[in-house]
Design a protein around this motif. Structure first.
Motif, mmCIF file in Angstrom:
data_model
loop_
_atom_site.group_PDB
_atom_site.id
_atom_site.type_symbol
_atom_site.label_atom_id
_atom_site.label_comp_id
_atom_site.label_asym_id
_atom_site.label_seq_id
_atom_site.Cartn_x
_atom_site.Cartn_y
_atom_site.Cartn_z
ATOM 1 N N ASP A 60 0.835 -1.210 0.000
ATOM 2 C CA ASP A 60 0.000 0.000 0.000
ATOM 3 C C ASP A 60 0.864 1.251 0.000
ATOM 4 O O ASP A 60 0.591 2.220 -0.714
ATOM 5 N N VAL A 61 1.911 1.228 0.812
ATOM 6 C CA VAL A 61 2.830 2.371 0.871
ATOM 7 C C VAL A 61 3.521 2.559 -0.471
ATOM 8 O O VAL A 61 3.603 3.674 -1.002
ATOM 9 N N ALA A 62 4.018 1.459 -1.054
ATOM 10 C CA ALA A 62 4.701 1.542 -2.350
ATOM 11 C C ALA A 62 3.755 2.049 -3.433
ATOM 12 O O ALA A 62 4.164 2.829 -4.314
ATOM 13 N N PHE A 63 2.517 1.613 -3.385
ATOM 14 C CA PHE A 63 1.517 2.055 -4.365
ATOM 15 C C PHE A 63 1.328 3.569 -4.308
ATOM 16 O O PHE A 63 1.395 4.261 -5.331
ATOM 17 N N ALA A 64 1.110 4.098 -3.105
ATOM 18 C CA ALA A 64 0.896 5.541 -2.959
ATOM 19 C C ALA A 64 2.152 6.326 -3.322
ATOM 20 O O ALA A 64 2.082 7.351 -4.012
ATOM 21 N N GLN A 65 3.311 5.845 -2.869
ATOM 22 C CA GLN A 65 4.564 6.560 -3.151
ATOM 23 C C GLN A 65 4.909 6.536 -4.637
ATOM 24 O O GLN A 65 5.557 7.459 -5.133
ATOM 25 N N GLY A 66 4.491 5.502 -5.350
ATOM 26 C CA GLY A 66 4.739 5.441 -6.778
ATOM 27 C C GLY A 66 3.693 6.180 -7.593
ATOM 28 O O GLY A 66 4.010 6.855 -8.571
ATOM 29 N N MET A 67 2.428 6.059 -7.177
ATOM 30 C CA MET A 67 1.350 6.643 -7.965
ATOM 31 C C MET A 67 1.296 8.164 -7.847
ATOM 32 O O MET A 67 0.853 8.835 -8.790
ATOM 33 N N SER A 136 7.134 2.536 -14.365
ATOM 34 C CA SER A 136 6.331 2.020 -15.466
ATOM 35 C C SER A 136 5.468 3.098 -16.113
ATOM 36 O O SER A 136 4.660 3.758 -15.452
ATOM 37 N N GLY A 137 5.680 3.307 -17.417
ATOM 38 C CA GLY A 137 4.872 4.256 -18.168
ATOM 39 C C GLY A 137 5.301 5.705 -18.087
ATOM 40 O O GLY A 137 4.719 6.555 -18.756
ATOM 41 N N MET A 138 6.336 5.998 -17.312
ATOM 42 C CA MET A 138 6.754 7.386 -17.138
ATOM 43 C C MET A 138 7.484 7.911 -18.367
ATOM 44 O O MET A 138 8.199 7.183 -19.048
ATOM 45 N N VAL A 171 -2.081 1.456 -14.897
ATOM 46 C CA VAL A 171 -2.922 0.258 -14.772
ATOM 47 C C VAL A 171 -2.115 -0.911 -14.224
ATOM 48 O O VAL A 171 -2.589 -1.675 -13.368
ATOM 49 N N GLU A 172 -0.880 -1.038 -14.680
ATOM 50 C CA GLU A 172 0.003 -2.099 -14.178
ATOM 51 C C GLU A 172 0.250 -1.930 -12.680
ATOM 52 O O GLU A 172 0.176 -2.896 -11.901
ATOM 53 N N MET A 173 0.549 -0.717 -12.263
ATOM 54 C CA MET A 173 0.805 -0.445 -10.844
ATOM 55 C C MET A 173 -0.452 -0.691 -10.002
ATOM 56 O O MET A 173 -0.386 -1.260 -8.910
ATOM 57 N N ALA A 174 -1.593 -0.264 -10.516
ATOM 58 C CA ALA A 174 -2.845 -0.419 -9.780
ATOM 59 C C ALA A 174 -3.257 -1.888 -9.688
ATOM 60 O O ALA A 174 -3.824 -2.320 -8.675
ATOM 61 N N THR A 175 -2.980 -2.657 -10.725
ATOM 62 C CA THR A 175 -3.295 -4.084 -10.696
ATOM 63 C C THR A 175 -2.483 -4.798 -9.621
ATOM 64 O O THR A 175 -2.995 -5.676 -8.910
ATOM 65 N N THR A 176 -1.217 -4.426 -9.482
ATOM 66 C CA THR A 176 -0.381 -4.990 -8.420
ATOM 67 C C THR A 176 -0.952 -4.657 -7.047
ATOM 68 O O THR A 176 -0.988 -5.512 -6.150
ATOM 69 N N GLU A 177 -1.410 -3.419 -6.883
ATOM 70 C CA GLU A 177 -2.009 -3.015 -5.607
ATOM 71 C C GLU A 177 -3.261 -3.839 -5.313
ATOM 72 O O GLU A 177 -3.472 -4.273 -4.179
ATOM 73 N N LYS A 178 -4.106 -4.047 -6.318
ATOM 74 C CA LYS A 178 -5.321 -4.838 -6.116
ATOM 75 C C LYS A 178 -4.984 -6.259 -5.672
ATOM 76 O O LYS A 178 -5.676 -6.843 -4.839
#
Length: 211
Positions: A60-67, A136-138, A171-178
């Motif tokens: 969750d932390v990695a998701f927010a810090q990356g997104m 990813s995607g940047m 989408v790739e990052m969000a899928t990992t979070e899910k």
């Protein structure tokens, strides 16, 4: 003698009764306490719901810090459309991206602060280092420079092509979070990102004529 024996037996009986009552009371309290602990908390569940740091994991932390920086770059790209795009549909798409992702940045920033985690600064990636092209995607600095210089139909094509790539990364990052996250709120946002950005990818591909 008989009187002394009777008195002694009466005293012993009283002590026995008192001891039995005390033991029964202690046993009853101990049993209730054990039942209470067993029914109120699972092993290891020490944090209360809503307490800072509760109900989240490192994903969750990695998701927010990356997104957060990922969204920040999308906003930077979208802000360019107003004065450069020739297509009204591209301008509308850019405005929708700004409207959706700005509030999500603020929400994720709040999560990180509540979790006691580092909030990424603008221009920094999820590892905390300057330059975000490794995520990813940047977009690279060269991509962003070319987009800023473009106008009219050239801008429209560059913007749509780059944003499709950018959305796919999100989408790739969000899928990992899910799949791996724990926070209900973070997983819900991730699900929304997957749905919304896949729909926008389809829309952008149609505008590019590549669907």
């Amino acid at each position: 003698m008989t009187s002394r024996i009777l008195t002694r037996r009466t005293g012993l009986a009283a002590v026995a009764v008192t001891t039995a009552l005390v033991l029964a009371a202690c046993g009853g309290n101990g049993g209730e306490g054990h039942t209470g602990h067993g029914s109120s908390a699972a092993p290891g569940a020490s944090a209360t719901p809503g307490a800072p740091g509760a109900a989240h994991n490192t994903q969750d932390v990695a998701f927010a810090q990356g997104m957060i920086p990922h969204h920040q770059q999308a906003l930077e790209m979208a802000e360019l459309a107003d004065g450069r795009a020739s297509s009204a549909r591209v301008k509308d798409l850019a405005a929708r991206i700004e409207k959706a992702q700005g509030p999500e940045i603020r929400t994720m920033t709040g999560w990180l602060r509540a979790w006691g985690a580092q909030v990424p600064m603008a221009g920094m990636d999820h590892t905390g280092h300057a330059g975000m092209s490794g995520m990813s995607g940047m977009m690279s600095d060269a991509d962003m420079t070319a987009l800023k210089k473009a106008t009219g139909k050239d801008f429209d094509t560059r913007f749509l092509s780059l944003m499709v790539q950018h959305h796919r990364g999100a989408v790739e990052m969000a899928t990992t979070e899910k799949d791996k996250g724990r926070s209900g709120a973070a997983k819900a946002m991730a699900d929304g990102i997957v749905t919304a950005q896949n729909a926008e990818i389809k829309e952008m591909k149609q505008l590019l004529g590549t669907s």
